[in-house]
Design a protein around this motif. Sequence first.
Motif, PDB file in Angstrom:
ATOM      1  N   THR A  24      12.744  69.764  -0.250  1.00 32.03           N
ATOM      2  CA  THR A  24      12.684  68.823   0.869  1.00 32.03           C
ATOM      3  C   THR A  24      13.302  69.470   2.085  1.00 32.03           C
ATOM      4  O   THR A  24      14.434  69.965   2.026  1.00 32.03           O
ATOM      5  CB  THR A  24      13.440  67.521   0.549  1.00 32.03           C
ATOM      6  OG1 THR A  24      12.907  66.948  -0.640  1.00 32.03           O
ATOM      7  CG2 THR A  24      13.308  66.526   1.688  1.00 32.03           C
ATOM      8  N   ASP A  62      17.946  70.601   7.667  1.00 31.55           N
ATOM      9  CA  ASP A  62      18.479  70.163   6.377  1.00 31.55           C
ATOM     10  C   ASP A  62      17.502  70.567   5.278  1.00 31.55           C
ATOM     11  O   ASP A  62      16.333  70.138   5.281  1.00 31.55           O
ATOM     12  CB  ASP A  62      18.673  68.647   6.391  1.00 31.55           C
ATOM     13  CG  ASP A  62      19.427  68.140   5.164  1.00 31.55           C
ATOM     14  OD1 ASP A  62      19.595  68.924   4.217  1.00 31.55           O
ATOM     15  OD2 ASP A  62      19.822  66.967   5.147  1.00 31.55           O
ATOM     16  N   GLU A  64      16.911  70.852   1.056  1.00 33.39           N
ATOM     17  CA  GLU A  64      17.343  70.468  -0.285  1.00 33.39           C
ATOM     18  C   GLU A  64      16.338  70.985  -1.310  1.00 33.39           C
ATOM     19  O   GLU A  64      15.133  70.811  -1.142  1.00 33.39           O
ATOM     20  CB  GLU A  64      17.479  68.948  -0.405  1.00 33.39           C
ATOM     21  CG  GLU A  64      18.590  68.352   0.442  1.00 33.39           C
ATOM     22  CD  GLU A  64      18.834  66.889   0.138  1.00 33.39           C
ATOM     23  OE1 GLU A  64      18.790  66.534  -1.053  1.00 33.39           O
ATOM     24  OE2 GLU A  64      19.055  66.120   1.081  1.00 33.39           O
ATOM     25  N   SER A  66      15.810  71.031  -5.581  1.00 31.12           N
ATOM     26  CA  SER A  66      16.319  70.466  -6.835  1.00 31.12           C
ATOM     27  C   SER A  66      15.350  70.742  -7.981  1.00 31.12           C
ATOM     28  O   SER A  66      14.134  70.818  -7.794  1.00 31.12           O
ATOM     29  CB  SER A  66      16.533  68.956  -6.685  1.00 31.12           C
ATOM     30  OG  SER A  66      15.316  68.300  -6.387  1.00 31.12           O
ATOM     31  N   SER A  71      20.790  71.217  -8.119  1.00 33.62           N
ATOM     32  CA  SER A  71      20.243  71.093  -6.763  1.00 33.62           C
ATOM     33  C   SER A  71      21.018  71.986  -5.819  1.00 33.62           C
ATOM     34  O   SER A  71      22.149  72.406  -6.106  1.00 33.62           O
ATOM     35  CB  SER A  71      20.299  69.640  -6.280  1.00 33.62           C
ATOM     36  OG  SER A  71      21.635  69.185  -6.182  1.00 33.62           O
ATOM     37  N   LYS A  73      21.783  72.366  -1.456  1.00 36.86           N
ATOM     38  CA  LYS A  73      21.667  71.730  -0.154  1.00 36.86           C
ATOM     39  C   LYS A  73      22.275  72.626   0.905  1.00 36.86           C
ATOM     40  O   LYS A  73      23.342  73.213   0.690  1.00 36.86           O
ATOM     41  CB  LYS A  73      22.368  70.374  -0.130  1.00 36.86           C
ATOM     42  CG  LYS A  73      22.367  69.680   1.238  1.00 36.86           C
ATOM     43  CD  LYS A  73      23.126  68.367   1.204  1.00 36.86           C
ATOM     44  CE  LYS A  73      23.306  67.753   2.585  1.00 36.86           C
ATOM     45  NZ  LYS A  73      22.030  67.367   3.206  1.00 36.86           N
ATOM     46  N   GLU A  75      22.754  72.487   5.319  1.00 35.12           N
ATOM     47  CA  GLU A  75      22.550  71.770   6.574  1.00 35.12           C
ATOM     48  C   GLU A  75      23.323  72.469   7.680  1.00 35.12           C
ATOM     49  O   GLU A  75      24.490  72.816   7.516  1.00 35.12           O
ATOM     50  CB  GLU A  75      23.011  70.316   6.461  1.00 35.12           C
ATOM     51  CG  GLU A  75      22.757  69.503   7.717  1.00 35.12           C
ATOM     52  CD  GLU A  75      23.163  68.048   7.568  1.00 35.12           C
ATOM     53  OE1 GLU A  75      23.040  67.297   8.546  1.00 35.12           O
ATOM     54  OE2 GLU A  75      23.621  67.665   6.470  1.00 35.12           O
ATOM     55  N   GLU A 105      27.070  72.029   5.858  1.00 33.78           N
ATOM     56  CA  GLU A 105      27.163  72.047   4.399  1.00 33.78           C
ATOM     57  C   GLU A 105      26.266  73.141   3.837  1.00 33.78           C
ATOM     58  O   GLU A 105      25.191  73.421   4.378  1.00 33.78           O
ATOM     59  CB  GLU A 105      26.775  70.689   3.809  1.00 33.78           C
ATOM     60  CG  GLU A 105      27.736  69.567   4.138  1.00 33.78           C
ATOM     61  CD  GLU A 105      27.419  68.298   3.370  1.00 33.78           C
ATOM     62  OE1 GLU A 105      28.213  67.921   2.495  1.00 33.78           O
ATOM     63  OE2 GLU A 105      26.371  67.680   3.660  1.00 33.78           O
ATOM     64  N   ASP A 109      24.815  71.945  -6.668  1.00 31.16           N
ATOM     65  CA  ASP A 109      25.272  70.865  -7.533  1.00 31.16           C
ATOM     66  C   ASP A 109      24.772  71.065  -8.955  1.00 31.16           C
ATOM     67  O   ASP A 109      23.665  71.587  -9.165  1.00 31.16           O
ATOM     68  CB  ASP A 109      24.710  69.526  -7.043  1.00 31.16           C
ATOM     69  CG  ASP A 109      25.716  68.752  -6.210  1.00 31.16           C
ATOM     70  OD1 ASP A 109      26.922  68.919  -6.429  1.00 31.16           O
ATOM     71  OD2 ASP A 109      25.285  67.990  -5.339  1.00 31.16           O
ATOM     72  N   ARG A 118      30.286  70.590  -7.844  1.00 32.76           N
ATOM     73  CA  ARG A 118      29.698  70.961  -6.555  1.00 32.76           C
ATOM     74  C   ARG A 118      30.541  72.094  -5.987  1.00 32.76           C
ATOM     75  O   ARG A 118      31.750  71.949  -5.816  1.00 32.76           O
ATOM     76  CB  ARG A 118      29.670  69.780  -5.596  1.00 32.76           C
ATOM     77  CG  ARG A 118      29.164  70.118  -4.203  1.00 32.76           C
ATOM     78  CD  ARG A 118      29.047  68.874  -3.339  1.00 32.76           C
ATOM     79  NE  ARG A 118      28.015  67.980  -3.861  1.00 32.76           N
ATOM     80  CZ  ARG A 118      27.708  66.820  -3.305  1.00 32.76           C
ATOM     81  NH1 ARG A 118      28.378  66.393  -2.236  1.00 32.76           N
ATOM     82  NH2 ARG A 118      26.764  66.063  -3.821  1.00 32.76           N
ATOM     83  N   GLN A 122      31.119  71.843   1.904  1.00 33.90           N
ATOM     84  CA  GLN A 122      30.710  70.453   1.715  1.00 33.90           C
ATOM     85  C   GLN A 122      31.592  69.506   2.511  1.00 33.90           C
ATOM     86  O   GLN A 122      32.690  69.863   2.947  1.00 33.90           O
ATOM     87  CB  GLN A 122      30.762  70.082   0.234  1.00 33.90           C
ATOM     88  CG  GLN A 122      32.092  70.358  -0.421  1.00 33.90           C
ATOM     89  CD  GLN A 122      32.046  70.284  -1.932  1.00 33.90           C
ATOM     90  OE1 GLN A 122      32.205  69.224  -2.516  1.00 33.90           O
ATOM     91  NE2 GLN A 122      31.843  71.442  -2.572  1.00 33.90           N
TER      92      GLN A 122
END
Length: 456
Positions: A24, A62, A64, A66, A71, A73, A75, A105, A109, A118, A122
């Motif tokens: 995403t 951003d 992501e 998974s 996952s 991430k 950003e 971030e 995860d 994690r 973050q």
Amino acid sequence: MKKIFILMLFAASMQGIFFSQEVTFGGSLKTKNAIGLPAKDSSKDEDKRGKFIEAKTTFTADLEVSKDDSSLKAEADFTYDALKAISSSYDFVSGEQNFGVKLKEAYFDYNGSWWSMRIGRQISSWGKADGLTVCDILCPKDLSALLSEEYADSRLGIDTARLSLNWNWGTADAYFIPIFTPAALPLQDGNPLKEILIPPTVQEFSDSDIELPESKISNSEYGAKISAYLPFADFSLYGFYGWDDEPLLKYSAEFSSSGIDGISLSANYERMAMVGADAAIPLGETVIRLEGAFFPKRYFSTCAEKQIEAEAVNAAKIAAGLEADEVVTSVRRNQVTALAGIDWMPYGWTFTAQYYADYVFGDTEEIDRDSYVHLATLSIEKSVFNDTLTLSLSGIVEFNDWSWVIQPKAEYSVSDQISLNLGMNYFVPGPDKDKPGTYGQYKSLSCITVGGKFSF
């Protein structure tokens, strides 16, 4: 050709990985402009009416990825500030240059059946307060902008490893933070907040004058949070041992026969501990929020006048051939902060009221503050025209000096992706001209704000 072939091979392999997972990508582009209102700064006889106080454009990306229980991430904010001096250097923490990249971030995860972890950069929010800091001290804040960003956006990411234990009724989180991240201070030339933070008698002060804790394992930070989500209320307990993310200020004066020739300023960070708790209790359309924190033996900077006065006494002693005394630049005091708030949501309206208190034990004359500091906030919000227009009015009043700030705002959704907003920050000092108060000192920064946002 060999380098190009390797890059093509890497891109092809990454494409295969991405297609085998759920990816995403989103983000936003937003602008924020602030234009000064007629509000004269009596100390400088300067009126910022019609002058730009802020002019920022920020692109947020951003990503992501998974698959199964894992996952990733990332950003980041890419910010262009038209009011800051052009610099060839880049700041990857606070993005304070003319063009800045702020890595908010970047972590991965893993979520198991009863535990998760994690690791990476973050952001974690602690506490139940709305726009005020009580227990929310894990992540440092961006103090380089004054009330021009949402409180949630002011948090800076920290490099940490978080281990979580999960139950049906709650969670327990443990944080290990090996590298200290300080708060972002308004030290960039052209930032109007720098003039308020740094006394005009100080000749120069920049990041190079701030001594950071040495990057070693013994200087790591630690945090813990235990939360319970019960049918009648939510509760959380917090513990933290690390570094205060705002530095202690040390003033040094140079003297001659004619008096003070100049004042220099330096800063350093000290250790800090905190234990706290909060609760959210729903009662129909109303939610009661309670929060409190205790800081044992926290360091506070002594005021500039006290330090310079001690420097002058030492200069006289040295001139007389006597031994100089140690200048006290900080003292340690126990501190308690607390908040009680209420959220009421009748018929599409949202009313939020909070009372905040900050008490420092012992003598506070040296640190130039009242022992008991308290303030209240009020916010009213309503969406109309099929939720396309959101009107809000919020304000803060501090009772020690009776200064306050009022912030009306209107936000219109042109579409699901585009929104426009118009607002105002208006600061009013207290009745005592010698004590403008927490918000009164920003009187010259009262402004109209205009902005927009495109989300994708």
